[in-house]
Design a protein around this motif. Structure first.
Motif, PDB file in Angstrom:
ATOM      1  N   MET A  13      65.791  74.748  99.023  1.00  0.00           N
ATOM      2  CA  MET A  13      64.852  75.953  98.439  1.00  0.00           C
ATOM      3  C   MET A  13      65.000  75.756  97.614  1.00  0.00           C
ATOM      4  O   MET A  13      65.879  75.299  96.631  1.00  0.00           O
ATOM      5  N   THR A  14      63.945  75.497  96.635  1.00  0.00           N
ATOM      6  CA  THR A  14      64.180  75.465  94.760  1.00  0.00           C
ATOM      7  C   THR A  14      64.618  76.413  94.608  1.00  0.00           C
ATOM      8  O   THR A  14      64.642  78.203  94.929  1.00  0.00           O
ATOM      9  N   ALA A  15      64.295  75.779  93.061  1.00  0.00           N
ATOM     10  CA  ALA A  15      65.089  77.099  92.362  1.00  0.00           C
ATOM     11  C   ALA A  15      63.864  78.434  92.213  1.00  0.00           C
ATOM     12  O   ALA A  15      64.261  79.889  92.425  1.00  0.00           O
ATOM     13  N   ASP A  16      62.929  78.544  92.372  1.00  0.00           N
ATOM     14  CA  ASP A  16      61.440  79.198  92.466  1.00  0.00           C
ATOM     15  C   ASP A  16      61.924  79.848  93.269  1.00  0.00           C
ATOM     16  O   ASP A  16      61.294  81.403  93.814  1.00  0.00           O
ATOM     17  N   TRP A  28      67.124  83.600  96.666  1.00  0.00           N
ATOM     18  CA  TRP A  28      66.761  84.874  97.073  1.00  0.00           C
ATOM     19  C   TRP A  28      67.521  85.756  95.171  1.00  0.00           C
ATOM     20  O   TRP A  28      68.357  85.026  94.480  1.00  0.00           O
ATOM     21  N   LEU A  29      66.293  86.945  95.088  1.00  0.00           N
ATOM     22  CA  LEU A  29      66.520  87.827  93.855  1.00  0.00           C
ATOM     23  C   LEU A  29      67.449  88.750  94.737  1.00  0.00           C
ATOM     24  O   LEU A  29      67.106  88.794  95.363  1.00  0.00           O
ATOM     25  N   TRP A  30      68.154  89.529  93.469  1.00  0.00           N
ATOM     26  CA  TRP A  30      69.114  90.321  94.178  1.00  0.00           C
ATOM     27  C   TRP A  30      68.551  91.890  92.781  1.00  0.00           C
ATOM     28  O   TRP A  30      69.579  92.274  92.215  1.00  0.00           O
ATOM     29  N   HIS A  31      67.454  92.055  92.557  1.00  0.00           N
ATOM     30  CA  HIS A  31      66.843  93.421  91.942  1.00  0.00           C
ATOM     31  C   HIS A  31      67.105  94.187  92.582  1.00  0.00           C
ATOM     32  O   HIS A  31      66.105  95.803  91.221  1.00  0.00           O
ATOM     33  N   GLY A  32      66.998  94.688  93.260  1.00  0.00           N
ATOM     34  CA  GLY A  32      66.719  96.158  94.418  1.00  0.00           C
ATOM     35  C   GLY A  32      67.626  96.616  94.292  1.00  0.00           C
ATOM     36  O   GLY A  32      66.987  98.393  94.410  1.00  0.00           O
ATOM     37  N   LEU A  72      66.410  96.741 100.025  1.00  0.00           N
ATOM     38  CA  LEU A  72      65.483  96.430  99.503  1.00  0.00           C
ATOM     39  C   LEU A  72      65.638  94.372  98.804  1.00  0.00           C
ATOM     40  O   LEU A  72      64.453  94.413  98.969  1.00  0.00           O
ATOM     41  N   ASP A  73      66.347  94.824  98.718  1.00  0.00           N
ATOM     42  CA  ASP A  73      66.993  93.149  98.451  1.00  0.00           C
ATOM     43  C   ASP A  73      66.375  92.500  99.558  1.00  0.00           C
ATOM     44  O   ASP A  73      65.655  91.244  99.526  1.00  0.00           O
ATOM     45  N   PHE A  74      66.718  92.637 100.675  1.00  0.00           N
ATOM     46  CA  PHE A  74      65.749  91.712 102.244  1.00  0.00           C
ATOM     47  C   PHE A  74      64.226  91.715 102.012  1.00  0.00           C
ATOM     48  O   PHE A  74      63.912  90.807 102.080  1.00  0.00           O
ATOM     49  N   VAL A  75      64.011  93.683 101.847  1.00  0.00           N
ATOM     50  CA  VAL A  75      62.294  93.497 101.638  1.00  0.00           C
ATOM     51  C   VAL A  75      61.877  92.442 101.029  1.00  0.00           C
ATOM     52  O   VAL A  75      60.701  92.005 100.844  1.00  0.00           O
ATOM     53  N   ASN A  76      63.027  92.316  99.420  1.00  0.00           N
ATOM     54  CA  ASN A  76      61.859  91.494  98.788  1.00  0.00           C
ATOM     55  C   ASN A  76      62.198  90.131  98.851  1.00  0.00           C
ATOM     56  O   ASN A  76      62.409  88.560  97.769  1.00  0.00           O
ATOM     57  N   THR A  77      62.892  89.711 100.237  1.00  0.00           N
ATOM     58  CA  THR A  77      62.919  87.574 100.468  1.00  0.00           C
ATOM     59  C   THR A  77      61.149  87.454 100.774  1.00  0.00           C
ATOM     60  O   THR A  77      61.612  85.995 101.110  1.00  0.00           O
ATOM     61  N   LEU A  78      60.155  88.600 101.248  1.00  0.00           N
ATOM     62  CA  LEU A  78      59.014  88.093 101.236  1.00  0.00           C
ATOM     63  C   LEU A  78      58.890  88.312  99.849  1.00  0.00           C
ATOM     64  O   LEU A  78      58.698  89.766  99.519  1.00  0.00           O
ATOM     65  N   ARG A  79      58.080  87.345  99.340  1.00  0.00           N
ATOM     66  CA  ARG A  79      57.758  87.268  97.330  1.00  0.00           C
ATOM     67  C   ARG A  79      56.815  86.854  97.486  1.00  0.00           C
ATOM     68  O   ARG A  79      55.864  86.645  97.936  1.00  0.00           O
ATOM     69  N   LEU A  82      62.121  83.414 104.565  1.00  0.00           N
ATOM     70  CA  LEU A  82      63.141  83.392 105.668  1.00  0.00           C
ATOM     71  C   LEU A  82      62.010  82.526 106.196  1.00  0.00           C
ATOM     72  O   LEU A  82      61.485  82.824 106.815  1.00  0.00           O
ATOM     73  N   ARG A  83      62.802  80.923 106.469  1.00  0.00           N
ATOM     74  CA  ARG A  83      61.175  80.533 107.223  1.00  0.00           C
ATOM     75  C   ARG A  83      62.058  79.686 108.430  1.00  0.00           C
ATOM     76  O   ARG A  83      61.626  79.301 109.248  1.00  0.00           O
ATOM     77  N   GLU A  84      63.178  79.943 108.927  1.00  0.00           N
ATOM     78  CA  GLU A  84      64.018  79.429 109.825  1.00  0.00           C
ATOM     79  C   GLU A  84      65.252  80.241 110.450  1.00  0.00           C
ATOM     80  O   GLU A  84      65.828  81.063 109.638  1.00  0.00           O
ATOM     81  N   PRO A  85      65.753  80.573 111.633  1.00  0.00           N
ATOM     82  CA  PRO A  85      67.278  81.582 111.930  1.00  0.00           C
ATOM     83  C   PRO A  85      68.002  81.253 111.292  1.00  0.00           C
ATOM     84  O   PRO A  85      68.540  81.836 109.963  1.00  0.00           O
ATOM     85  N   GLY A  86      68.419  79.693 110.625  1.00  0.00           N
ATOM     86  CA  GLY A  86      69.181  79.274 109.775  1.00  0.00           C
ATOM     87  C   GLY A  86      69.344  80.373 107.737  1.00  0.00           C
ATOM     88  O   GLY A  86      70.308  80.569 107.949  1.00  0.00           O
ATOM     89  N   ASP A  87      68.065  80.574 107.307  1.00  0.00           N
ATOM     90  CA  ASP A  87      67.505  81.454 106.644  1.00  0.00           C
ATOM     91  C   ASP A  87      68.499  82.465 106.443  1.00  0.00           C
ATOM     92  O   ASP A  87      68.780  83.226 105.255  1.00  0.00           O
ATOM     93  N   VAL A  88      67.713  83.232 107.761  1.00  0.00           N
ATOM     94  CA  VAL A  88      68.847  84.570 107.909  1.00  0.00           C
ATOM     95  C   VAL A  88      70.284  84.419 107.900  1.00  0.00           C
ATOM     96  O   VAL A  88      70.167  85.821 107.075  1.00  0.00           O
ATOM     97  N   LEU A  89      71.069  83.723 108.813  1.00  0.00           N
ATOM     98  CA  LEU A  89      72.343  83.826 108.178  1.00  0.00           C
ATOM     99  C   LEU A  89      72.754  84.026 106.495  1.00  0.00           C
ATOM    100  O   LEU A  89      73.496  84.414 106.703  1.00  0.00           O
ATOM    101  N   ARG A  90      72.153  82.558 106.034  1.00  0.00           N
ATOM    102  CA  ARG A  90      72.492  82.458 104.779  1.00  0.00           C
ATOM    103  C   ARG A  90      72.287  83.499 103.916  1.00  0.00           C
ATOM    104  O   ARG A  90      72.830  84.081 102.890  1.00  0.00           O
ATOM    105  N   TRP A  91      70.800  84.264 103.943  1.00  0.00           N
ATOM    106  CA  TRP A  91      70.762  85.323 103.386  1.00  0.00           C
ATOM    107  C   TRP A  91      71.900  86.408 103.578  1.00  0.00           C
ATOM    108  O   TRP A  91      72.098  87.057 102.617  1.00  0.00           O
TER     109      TRP A  91
END
Length: 205
Positions: free
Chosen positions: A1-4, A7-11, A16-23, A33-42
């Motif tokens: 996952m690149t710096a850009d 995940w952001l935490w401004h919600g 809302l932080d969860f909603v903001n995983t779609l940028r 959230l591209r794969e199940p592992g991303d969900v777990l890490r978030w």
């Protein structure tokens, strides 16, 4: 996952932080959230679930569940923020997800010499239970007065969701450092480009 893509935490709330995983919802939505592992890490990073095991420890359906819940939360909260009733189907998705997890045990702490709610030390076990805690947070926001303070970032490519808790309730950006300053710099550069060049007479005068 690149710096850009971090995940952001401004919600201002977990849901809302969860909603903001779609940028970049304004133009070309970008999925983090591209794969199940991303969900777990978030969920782990957000404090909603324990440290993830191997990515294959959770079924592929967790990714479908996470995205489905995320979009239901987004539609429901944005409807309520506009003074409208959310669609019953979206509420059903949120309520069903919320049943997968019990609320963490409440904690009490002394903060600045006063009793205050403490940070919960409990984390859910597994992705479905962690998503259930996210759904709990969405329910809390939906039935609170703060839902009318949910805003969209004013930057033309951002559209992150956040709760406006500014004293004047006039917050425009998800974060000044992220979008506010960038927008101001671009506006300044645009004004500079649009200024007519100085005439020959004014230069030699």
């Amino acid at each position: 996952m690149t710096a850009d893509d971090e995940w952001l935490w401004h919600g201002g709330s977990v849901c809302l932080d969860f909603v903001n995983t779609l940028r970049d919802r304004w133009k070309e939505p970008r999925e983090t959230l591209r794969e199940p592992g991303d969900v777990l890490r978030w969920l782990y990073t957000a404090g909603m679930a324990g440290e993830p095991a191997l990515p294959h420890a959770e079924p592929e359906g967790v990714l479908v569940l996470a995205r489905r819940l995320r979009e239901a939360i987004d539609r429901a909260i944005m409807a309520a923020a506009s003074g409208e009733l959310p669609h019953a189907g979206d509420l059903s998705v949120i309520n069903e997800a919320a049943m997968a997890a019990l609320r963490p045990a409440p904690q009490v702490a002394i903060v600045d010499g006063r009793l205050a709610p403490g940070e919960s030390r409990d984390r859910a076990e597994g992705a479905a239970a962690g998503l259930g805690l996210v759904a709990h947070d969405a329910v809390d926001l939906l039935v609170s007065d703060e839902v009318r303070r949910v805003r969209l970032c004013g930057a033309d490519r951002c559209a992150l969701r956040f709760v406006d808790r500014s004293p004047a309730h006039n917050r425009r950006w998800c974060a000044m450092a992220r979008c506010g300053n960038r927008t101001k710099v671009r506006a300044h550069q645009r004004r500079q480009r649009e200024q007519p060049p100085p005439s020959w007479k004014s230069v030699t005068a």
